[in-house]
Enzyme design. Sequence first.
Site, PDB file in Angstrom:
ATOM      1  CG  ASP A 285      44.541   5.580  31.133  1.00  0.00           C
ATOM      2  OD1 ASP A 285      44.186   4.753  31.981  1.00  0.00           O
ATOM      3  OD2 ASP A 285      45.630   5.502  30.531  1.00  0.00           O
TER       4      ASP A 285
ATOM      5  CG  HIS B  51      39.699  10.457  27.687  1.00  0.00           C
ATOM      6  ND1 HIS B  51      40.153   9.497  28.565  1.00  0.00           N
ATOM      7  CD2 HIS B  51      40.246  11.634  28.096  1.00  0.00           C
ATOM      8  CE1 HIS B  51      40.933  10.053  29.467  1.00  0.00           C
ATOM      9  NE2 HIS B  51      41.012  11.344  29.212  1.00  0.00           N
TER      10      HIS B  51
END
Lengths: 436, 260
Positions: free
Chosen positions: A410, A406
């Site tokens: 995204d 992350h």
Amino acid sequence: MENICKFSSNAVADLHTNGIVDVPLAQTGEGIAECELLKWFIQEGDEVEEFQPLCEVQSDKATIEITSRYKGRVAQVLHVPGSIVKVGETLLKMAVEDTQVPLVTLSNLENEKQPDIKSNKDFNSGVLSTPAVRNLAKEHGININDVQGSGKDGQVLKEDVLKYATQEGIIKDTLVTATADLGQLLHQEKSSLLESAQVSGHYEDTIVPLRGFQRTMVKTMSMAAKVPHFHYVEEIDCDALAELKASFQTNNLEPGIKFTFLPVLIKSLSMALSKYPMVNSCFNEESVEVILRGSHNIGIAMATPNGLVVPNIKNVQSLSILEITKELSRLQQLSLDNKLSPADISGGTITLSNIGAIGGKFGAPIVNLPEVAIIAMGRIQKLPRVADDGDVYSASIMTVNIGADHRVLDGATVARFCNEWKRLIEKPELLMLHMK
Amino acid sequence: MLIPQTKNIGLPLMNLMRFKGLPILQQLHIEEQLLRTSSENWCIVNDGTNDPTIVMGVSGKPAELLEIESVLDDQVPVIRRFTGGGTVIVDHGTVFVTFICNKEAVPNLQPYPRPIMSWSSSLYGKVFQGIGDFHLRENDYVFGNHKFGGNAQSITKNRWIHHTSFLWDFNVQNMSYLKHPKRAPAYRSARSHLDFICRMKDYMPRSTFMDKTVEATETQFSLRPIQLEAIRTCSEAEFCPSSRFLTNEELEAAAVALQS
């Protein structure tokens, strides 16, 4: 951040013959089957430290220093300068301190009541062979001294043990599974050893030192656990894929090739990566840079008798599905034989884990650093689906779980990437649009 | 002007030594000394060497690789170098580029022959971008399927060297001192020497090649020019390089052994 660097044998398999360990030629590189030994830096009787250079070999264009994996004393040098040594062949024997590789494990489970070095007749062998072959003999309860060696200087090779085992009726079929279907890549080691322990009534604790691939897994997973992951789950209809596979199989002109789902999944993955290159990247923490890798080197997680290993198929973007099928088969064979080279297992840009071949609906995989995405594919199951008109029909559904870093990716990017991949799997004819 | 400098922050340091016409044996001695006794990264560029010299790999057998009679008749010097690989004949038309690095110098680069070879080809890929269909073919640098650069390496416990001899130009007659090697790359397809190699001068000016190579290196390293004198003083006395000339006696003995 180090890439995983694995050698072709691990210390548990580098068996103890009264403290003597066979040291194989391992550190050479991709596609190199043998090297010329140029010179020794040590001689019999010398004490050596871990990482001390032992010898220099030549492979093709490079001279390479081979360093010692252990601290110990050189017991026997097996080759002279000028001789050709195969990768995996024993270079020399070293007397290693017991603390480095404890003897407790396998002997405990095999047949002795107490782990007693002196009474381990299995280990007391004067026969020349590699640690992997000794291990294989032991797995079948064969005394390696009884096996006729067909290698150089009477060296006992893997085929010799298998032949002996078949002759003695110990095994019915050959162990080597040369199929490209990952569903058959099950590893038997620890479970079968545990079974025999229970049968003989030994419920003692067993210490298993982690070496080789397993030890590497400890390190890499610990590092990967620090990465903030998110997981994205999707279901993919594999009916069209099944039809395609059937068509490949029926119309196959090349003997010896077994078609499975994986190569088509790999090729369509590469197509999707071309549209979403961020998913095929490496993250450099120190410089806070993302390197968008030009090649799609797709790693395939494989379960081998020695643990989890992830060789990768290089440059999938330039390979045809047939070429991918062959390369996959080659890597699977090498990993079963424990002969993967460092280059086979480095340089990967994304990993696929076909855990569904063993079982499970889907997994929550951990990225294979320094990659930023990993995809776990669950088992293809026949599930009921509801059509637009309300009718219920059955479809072959595979659930995939994409684990993503992350810090780099995204949710939207991964979702769009996965949509693209799913589209290509569900409608494989779209692959033809990109055919050159 | 601030931007190019800030780009260098965080790049590993590499020393750059440039020579013109340095004798190849001297170059090899310097390279081996730096590989084994230095702990820094180095790039060496030698723009041509002096007399035509044959340079064989560490385990090259003269009888298999050379036309020994002609070599002895014409008194062509023969060197056995410390790195692996094949045989070349070098002269003022050869440009040499060498990289000597610590294992960690290039991030994510595994210290094995193939990965180092690939890394070098991506560096030269920047130099030859858009020119002549450059790529790495097996272990050679080619335009199309004609070789113009040969590579050799040595990998030690903590460091590695990758050096290349580039055929900017060559003398056709010199090639006749070399035999067809027994181990040739598959893509050579049994072509004769002259059908297999090509001249870099047909693709790029000499100085442009060297400048672009330095520029490409600067994208990964912070380069610092160093003069030869700076390395002369340290450890040279203790270090004994292994690259050496083969004596006439050795060559004659090889020729005799071949005949018997």
